[in-house]
Design a protein around this motif. Structure first.
Motif, mmCIF file in Angstrom:
data_model
loop_
_atom_site.group_PDB
_atom_site.id
_atom_site.type_symbol
_atom_site.label_atom_id
_atom_site.label_comp_id
_atom_site.label_asym_id
_atom_site.label_seq_id
_atom_site.Cartn_x
_atom_site.Cartn_y
_atom_site.Cartn_z
ATOM 1 N N PRO A 1 45.151 30.717 16.576
ATOM 2 C CA PRO A 1 46.030 29.538 16.553
ATOM 3 C C PRO A 1 47.480 29.881 16.223
ATOM 4 O O PRO A 1 48.391 29.215 16.702
ATOM 5 C CB PRO A 1 45.429 28.644 15.467
ATOM 6 C CG PRO A 1 44.419 29.451 14.754
ATOM 7 C CD PRO A 1 44.129 30.692 15.515
ATOM 8 N N THR A 2 47.674 30.907 15.408
ATOM 9 C CA THR A 2 49.036 31.317 15.019
ATOM 10 C C THR A 2 49.088 32.844 14.900
ATOM 11 O O THR A 2 48.061 33.509 14.926
ATOM 12 C CB THR A 2 49.436 30.754 13.631
ATOM 13 O OG1 THR A 2 48.439 31.141 12.689
ATOM 14 C CG2 THR A 2 49.577 29.241 13.657
ATOM 15 N N GLU B 1 55.262 32.454 10.769
ATOM 16 C CA GLU B 1 54.221 32.329 11.779
ATOM 17 C C GLU B 1 54.718 31.511 12.966
ATOM 18 O O GLU B 1 55.628 30.693 12.836
ATOM 19 C CB GLU B 1 52.997 31.657 11.165
ATOM 20 C CG GLU B 1 52.306 32.546 10.157
ATOM 21 C CD GLU B 1 50.886 32.101 9.886
ATOM 22 O OE1 GLU B 1 50.556 30.933 10.151
ATOM 23 O OE2 GLU B 1 50.109 32.932 9.418
ATOM 24 N N TRP B 2 54.043 31.697 14.092
ATOM 25 C CA TRP B 2 54.375 31.023 15.343
ATOM 26 C C TRP B 2 53.072 30.619 16.026
ATOM 27 O O TRP B 2 52.014 31.179 15.729
ATOM 28 C CB TRP B 2 55.143 31.991 16.261
ATOM 29 C CG TRP B 2 56.479 32.383 15.748
ATOM 30 C CD1 TRP B 2 56.743 33.329 14.800
ATOM 31 C CD2 TRP B 2 57.736 31.838 16.128
ATOM 32 N NE1 TRP B 2 58.090 33.407 14.567
ATOM 33 C CE2 TRP B 2 58.729 32.500 15.384
ATOM 34 C CE3 TRP B 2 58.125 30.853 17.041
ATOM 35 C CZ2 TRP B 2 60.084 32.201 15.515
ATOM 36 C CZ3 TRP B 2 59.471 30.571 17.176
ATOM 37 C CH2 TRP B 2 60.447 31.241 16.413
ATOM 38 N N PRO B 3 53.155 29.679 16.975
ATOM 39 C CA PRO B 3 51.941 29.341 17.719
ATOM 40 C C PRO B 3 51.370 30.580 18.421
ATOM 41 O O PRO B 3 52.120 31.364 19.009
ATOM 42 C CB PRO B 3 52.441 28.305 18.744
ATOM 43 C CG PRO B 3 53.663 27.701 18.114
ATOM 44 C CD PRO B 3 54.314 28.844 17.382
ATOM 45 N N GLY B 4 50.063 30.765 18.346
ATOM 46 C CA GLY B 4 49.410 31.928 18.942
ATOM 47 C C GLY B 4 48.874 31.626 20.332
ATOM 48 O O GLY B 4 49.019 30.507 20.855
#
Lengths: 306, 306
Positions: free
Chosen positions: B194-195, B203-206
């Motif tokens: 998800p990240t 963190e960032w969107p995965g």
């Protein structure tokens, strides 16, 4: 089941069933995409059907999950297609999002971040909320490099996600940081439709795809304000003096329109002019059965005049 | 559980546990983001830890779900950070996607559409497949208008979805039409994280967010080739002469790294230098417990030299 309507799972709309249906309800709720129009093309016989129902004294309401336009913009679209429809007769998921926040006393000093199009921004502004994002942020690119730190506004108290043809990684990260890092930040979805007839020629990814992406990144489920959530119906009943048992929901999607109609106590009519095919309706894996189904709303005219 | 390691749910890595762990395995599998580096910054003590383990005769393998780079590009990144790592020691989810298609005899006359970055395109080309999409399609805009019909290549036999900082509505519709309309078209996900720590700062969107969006639009689940799917491990075991019971998976994510290690029979070490915090590990809602946990891989050096 209403008297005279066929037994479940569901039957083809006949002349008898059409008469019985019309007699048993005071209002028709119409979905728009795939029922009234496909993209910018009016579906055949819609004008005649609306005229006949109005002549019979039926109230007509349009209930759409499409959040791209505001009620004002939809009213304009109806007029451009030759249908006289007022703003008060239109319930969009963009309007529902604004009304949800208003009814839940969203603090006016907080801001709203929008993943979506103009319709959401316009309805939020009309309801008195400060909002940003939307089409503007569709131009913003992310370059994932080394120590880059993404900044977001700490005063955002809600993120509204709807259909967005300018969806991008910038908006995904903006929504994620607000929902994950701003204490109490609401995550509101206009709807979760996986696809929709955004153009007359074919289906396209629906708001559900943007909602799925954001929901995955924050590992949280959104509050849904459009169909099949009952919020829209509760609000609609408050606006008009109607009973759901005297209403019929007409739609082309089983998992939004028909489910919405059933869960709120309406009669339901599925039309096959949009997303759902007859084999899909009759497939053993489908558990959502409308009271009746027919090819398109125009069939009502033919059947009622038999 | 290996002899001498603490009982479940899991314990802090002690000097005794570290010695016992190192004695009981022949190979260490390291996740990269959050374990070896954050963005482009090497985590403290990684070089010393690798040197010590190599000196002790342990095989070292890097297993990453990050599909943005190919094995060649990762090897270059390792070298730029002062770590001598060969391509053969690196298993990425981009490489796994290409190997999955090769092992499953994907027809060479079919094409592959890529929602993702250069790493996937490079690995697919190295494996002999014709592919397109990727960064190039990040520049393509959709204007949803009237009768616009979106055309796609009917010879696409697989869509591979990975992390994509240039994700957009064009790619969503391209992936949707191929998977929904091309008979037998495969839907392959590099991973569902998800990240991720795409930059050192946050963190960032995965890839999981892009996969969730496409999966929603086609109402189908993908074939996952990265962690925690066992495909990557099966392929890894075929490449090296190793037993999973004599391996330790070291990672920072419970739902990918630790689950992957456990489901394939490895010992597992969670490091808190990435996505997972100690309260998250110890929360009652968490059901994934590594054999042992510690702050970062560097702790191995200190504990083994005690």
């Amino acid at each position: 089941m209403a008297d005279g309507l066929p037994d479940p799972p569901c039957g083809l709309l006949t002349a008898d069933a059409a008469r019985s249906l019309v007699d048993s309800v005071d209002a028709f709720l119409f979905d728009c995409d795939g029922v009234i129009w496909k993209g910018d093309r009016l579906i055949e016989g819609v004008r005649e059907t609306m005229e006949l129902l109005r002549k019979m004294g039926k109230k007509i309401v349009f209930v759409t999950n499409n959040s791209r336009k505001s009620r004002r913009q939809y009213s304009k679209k109806f007029r451009s297609l030759g249908l006289e429809v007022t703003e008060e007769e239109i319930f969009t998921s963009s309007f529902a999002a604004a009304m949800f926040m208003k009814l839940n006393n969203f603090p006016p000093e907080k801001k709203v971040y929008v993943v979506g199009e103009d319709g959401i921004l316009e309805e939020l502004k009309l309801a008195g909320f400060e909002c940003f994002g939307g089409p503007e942020d569709g131009k913003k690119n992310i370059i994932l490099e080394a120590d880059f730190h993404f900044e977001h506004d700490k005063s955002v108290g809600a993120v509204v996600v709807g259909l967005d043809q300018h969806f991008n990684y910038y908006k995904m990260q903006y929504a994620r940081t607000c929902i994950s890092e701003n204490p109490g930040c609401l995550f509101i979805a206009t709807n979760r439709d996986p696809t929709g007839h955004m153009t007359s020629a074919q289906e396209w990814p629906g708001a559900g795809t943007m909602v799925a992406a954001v929901s995955c990144s924050v590992q949280k489920e959104p509050i849904v304000v459009g169909k099949p959530s009952s919020f829209l119906m509760d609000f609609l009943l408050k606006s008009f003096n109607l009973e759901t048992s005297r209403m019929c929901m007409v739609g082309d999607r089983l998992d939004t329109d028909i489910l919405f109609g059933q869960s709120t106590g309406c009669k339901t009519l599925l039309v096959l002019s949009g997303c759902t095919t007859l084999p899909e309706l009759q497939d053993a894996s489908n558990s959502i059965h409308p009271d009746v189904y027919t090819n398109s709303v125009y069939d009502l005219v033919g059947l009622l005049q038999k």
